[in-house]
Design an enzyme around this catalytic site. Structure first.
Site, PDB file in Angstrom:
ATOM      1  N   ARG A  48       0.795  -1.223   0.000  1.00 21.27           N
ATOM      2  CA  ARG A  48       0.000   0.000   0.000  1.00 21.27           C
ATOM      3  C   ARG A  48       0.833   1.282   0.000  1.00 21.27           C
ATOM      4  NH1 ARG A  48      -4.549  -0.209   4.340  1.00 21.27           N
ATOM      5  NH2 ARG A  48      -2.697   0.154   5.594  1.00 21.27           N
ATOM      6  N   LYS A 151       3.065 -19.390   7.135  1.00 23.05           N
ATOM      7  CA  LYS A 151       2.380 -19.655   8.381  1.00 23.05           C
ATOM      8  C   LYS A 151       2.034 -18.325   9.044  1.00 23.05           C
ATOM      9  CE  LYS A 151       4.543 -20.589  12.466  1.00 23.05           C
ATOM     10  NZ  LYS A 151       5.261 -19.553  13.183  1.00 23.05           N
ATOM     11  N   ASP A 180       6.712 -24.311   5.536  1.00 26.16           N
ATOM     12  CA  ASP A 180       7.195 -24.457   6.909  1.00 26.16           C
ATOM     13  C   ASP A 180       8.709 -24.324   6.772  1.00 26.16           C
ATOM     14  OD1 ASP A 180       8.426 -25.508   9.225  1.00 26.16           O
ATOM     15  OD2 ASP A 180       6.552 -26.488   9.757  1.00 26.16           O
ATOM     16  N   HIS A 181       9.259 -23.217   7.236  1.00 25.24           N
ATOM     17  CA  HIS A 181      10.672 -22.955   6.887  1.00 25.24           C
ATOM     18  C   HIS A 181      11.605 -24.005   7.476  1.00 25.24           C
ATOM     19  CE1 HIS A 181      10.998 -20.928  10.825  1.00 25.24           C
ATOM     20  NE2 HIS A 181      12.299 -21.047  10.696  1.00 25.24           N
ATOM     21  N   LYS A 185      15.510 -26.231   5.968  1.00 20.88           N
ATOM     22  CA  LYS A 185      16.834 -26.328   6.610  1.00 20.88           C
ATOM     23  C   LYS A 185      17.523 -27.601   6.136  1.00 20.88           C
ATOM     24  CE  LYS A 185      15.276 -23.996  10.866  1.00 20.88           C
ATOM     25  NZ  LYS A 185      16.032 -22.790  11.091  1.00 20.88           N
ATOM     26  N   GLU A 219      14.565 -21.772  22.285  1.00 17.50           N
ATOM     27  CA  GLU A 219      14.988 -20.450  21.800  1.00 17.50           C
ATOM     28  C   GLU A 219      15.401 -19.602  22.983  1.00 17.50           C
ATOM     29  OE1 GLU A 219      12.974 -18.791  18.221  1.00 17.50           O
ATOM     30  OE2 GLU A 219      11.271 -19.682  19.251  1.00 17.50           O
ATOM     31  N   ASP A 238       2.421 -21.578  17.595  1.00 12.63           N
ATOM     32  CA  ASP A 238       3.596 -20.969  16.976  1.00 12.63           C
ATOM     33  C   ASP A 238       4.643 -22.015  16.575  1.00 12.63           C
ATOM     34  OD1 ASP A 238       5.109 -18.689  16.139  1.00 12.63           O
ATOM     35  OD2 ASP A 238       6.392 -18.943  17.894  1.00 12.63           O
ATOM     36  N   HIS A 243       6.431 -26.646  13.019  1.00 17.86           N
ATOM     37  CA  HIS A 243       7.822 -27.117  13.034  1.00 17.86           C
ATOM     38  C   HIS A 243       8.001 -28.417  13.816  1.00 17.86           C
ATOM     39  CE1 HIS A 243       8.118 -23.141  11.535  1.00 17.86           C
ATOM     40  NE2 HIS A 243       8.271 -22.524  12.680  1.00 17.86           N
ATOM     41  N   LYS A 329      10.379 -20.205  24.680  1.00 20.22           N
ATOM     42  CA  LYS A 329      11.120 -18.947  24.520  1.00 20.22           C
ATOM     43  C   LYS A 329      11.928 -18.690  25.791  1.00 20.22           C
ATOM     44  CE  LYS A 329       9.032 -17.348  20.666  1.00 20.22           C
ATOM     45  NZ  LYS A 329       9.764 -17.226  19.419  1.00 20.22           N
ATOM     46  N   LYS A 334      19.656 -21.276  22.217  1.00 21.06           N
ATOM     47  CA  LYS A 334      18.928 -21.687  21.014  1.00 21.06           C
ATOM     48  C   LYS A 334      19.486 -23.025  20.574  1.00 21.06           C
ATOM     49  CE  LYS A 334      17.788 -20.090  16.339  1.00 21.06           C
ATOM     50  NZ  LYS A 334      16.337 -20.198  16.461  1.00 21.06           N
TER      51      LYS A 334
END
Ligand code: BG6
Length: 486
Positions: A48, A151, A180-181, A185, A219, A238, A243, A329, A334
């Site tokens: 936009r 997602k 799904d990233h 990997k 993480e 999430d 994942h 989290k 990680k």
């Protein structure tokens, strides 16, 4: 024109957002540098903001530079962005799609392939799809048409089914690429290579030899500035629905006929279909200590930021083998890893020092950040009647010294451009994974919910998570490079 000579235009909806700047443009640039993009490619950003073509290029330049670091150079960037344009429009306004289509026809001379990428907020997925359908931009007469959907794909089974229905009203299932990233990997794809490109592990990859499996995706970051999204999502939506369950599928699936979309997706669906509905006593629900003081979070929020679940797969291979999964989290570090713990040998024939037991063999598949595979086994201590655990180690960093692991988006964008949907999620997988997760989400909101417990930043989650294992005589293992030898 023969299909192979057609140009390909990548149209990014939501082109002024973070995903475009931090992931999509850098990944496309790297593919361009490696000469992997289709020969006659074009990129068109749609959003936009009142940008000119040059404003858009400048806007993405700054963040791309930060992400790309040494891979950036002015000359390549100039050649890359010569193929980049901007079309201003509102995602929910049909007339703006007519303008977009006219522009696309102008740059691809009326014929070409199109990859539509939904990098927008999820509430725009349906408007974009319907607006594209309304101007017949999904028709494949003049080249293929594919759509990549990010997602979150729905928020539960009902909304995901509705989204699938709306997508299918405009696109065939084989035109839809749900990302799904994690599947992009390298180390995640290597789970399948490890299992099926070797003959030695598959014969023992079952309930007769495996005691249990652990999947940890921890993480260290908190929810950062994402409260608006995270307050509704929480850890289950999430991380688990997508994942975590995808990792589970790759570890547990039967050998597919081949590495293609149809076979892989079908085998993954079978795992999801065999999941025994979770019982609340096998789950842990937790929140980090100062979560409710984050900007945008309600002071009495019960959104979980950590979850642990023990689950079972009711099929021939896995009956009664527990799979323990945890994610959260603000944890100590990680790390994403899968640990397969084997059964102990059936008979002890060695005369070990008093009180000493043989330890089980452990296989650790380290997905990130210390990518590799480690196998722990027992060995004789020289010159003593004693036993000691040692590791056989494979590290990407040592075995593939000069190869940089590509970003997940590079692989996935390339696959979508090549029409390979093996690493994308099918409609069936989406429905089955939501069905499993909904039971926990609903259970956590119901009368038999486990208490929401607090955990400290920098810890491994609440003690209840350790108890979930201890009650079964087991412990969480972190084998990927950190656990000291015993
Ligand atoms: C995303 C989640 O899908 O995955 C984030 O929305 C999470 O909350 C991220 O941080 C983790 O991805 P990675 O690749 O950093 O492990």
């Amino acid at each position: 024109m023969p299909e192979s000579q057609l140009g390909t235009t990548i149209v990014i909806f939501g082109a002024s957002g973070d995903l475009t700047r931090a992931k999509l443009i850098p990944a496309l640039y790297r593919l361009f540098q490696q000469q992997k993009l289709p020969s006659n490619f074009k990129i068109v950003g749609f959003a936009r903001r009142p940008y000119s073509h040059d404003d858009f290029k400048n806007e993405v330049l700054n963040s791309a530079r930060n992400v790309l670091k040494d891979a950036y150079n002015d000359e390549d960037w100039k050649r890359f962005t010569d193929m980049m344009w901007y079309s201003r429009g509102d995602l929910a306004t049909p007339a703006d799609y007519v303008t977009l289509e006219a522009f696309l026809e102008q740059i691809d001379a009326g014929a070409g392939n199109r990859l539509y990428y939904l990098a927008t907020a999820p509430e725009y997925y349906v408007p974009v799809v319907e607006n594209l359908a309304a101007i017949n931009a999904t028709d494949e007469t003049d080249g293929w048409r594919r759509i990549v959907v990010e997602k979150p794909f729905g928020t539960n089974l009902e909304t995901a089914t509705e989204l699938n229905t709306r997508l299918h009203a405009a696109f065939q299932e084989q035109q839809v690429y749900r990302i799904d990233h994690y599947l992009g990997k390298e180390t995640v794809q290597n789970i399948l290579f490890f299992r099926f490109a070797n003959a030695i592990f598959e014969p023992v990859w079952n309930r007769n030899y495996i005691d249990h499996v652990q999947i940890t995706v921890s993480e260290s970051v908190d929810i950062e500035n994402r409260a608006g999204y995270y307050e509704h999502a929480g850890i289950l939506r999430d991380m688990f629905q997508n994942h975590m369950l995808q990792l589970l599928c790759l570890v547990a699936m039967e050998p597919p006929l081949s590495f293609n979309g149809e076979s892989l997706r079908m085998e993954k669906s079978k795992v999801l279909r065999a999941l025994r509905p979770a019982i609340m006593g096998n789950t842990v629900r937790a929140q980090y200590e100062d979560y409710t003081s984050a900007p945008g979070v309600k002071p009495d929020s019960t959104t979980p930021t950590f979850g642990a679940v023990k689950l079972f797969i009711d099929n021939w291979r896995w009956q009664d083998v527990p799979f323990y999964m945890r994610s959260g989290k603000t944890l100590e570090r990680k790390s994403s890893e899968i640990t397969v713990q084997f059964r102990r040998p059936p008979h002890l024939l060695f005369d070990l020092p008093k009180g000493k037991r043989l330890k089980p063999n452990i296989l650790a598949l380290c997905i990130q950040p210390d990518e590799g595979i480690h196998l722990r086994f027992e060995t004789k201590v020289p010159n003593a009647n004693d036993v000691h655990s040692v590791d056989m180690e494979f590290r990407y960093g040592s075995s593939f010294k000069n190869i940089k692991l590509p970003d997940a988006y590079e692989r996935l964008l390339l696959d979508a451009l090549n029409g390979d949907n093996a690493l994308f999620i099918s409609d069936r997988e989406i429905s089955l994974s939501w069905k499993f997760i909904d039971t926990i989400v609903d259970g956590w909101a119901g009368d038999h919910a486990p208490p929401l417990v607090k955990y400290k930043r920098g810890s491994w989650g609440p003690s209840e998570s350790d108890l979930l294992m201890e009650d079964d005589g087991r412990v969480w293992r972190m084998r990927c490079g950190q656990e000291p030898p015993v």
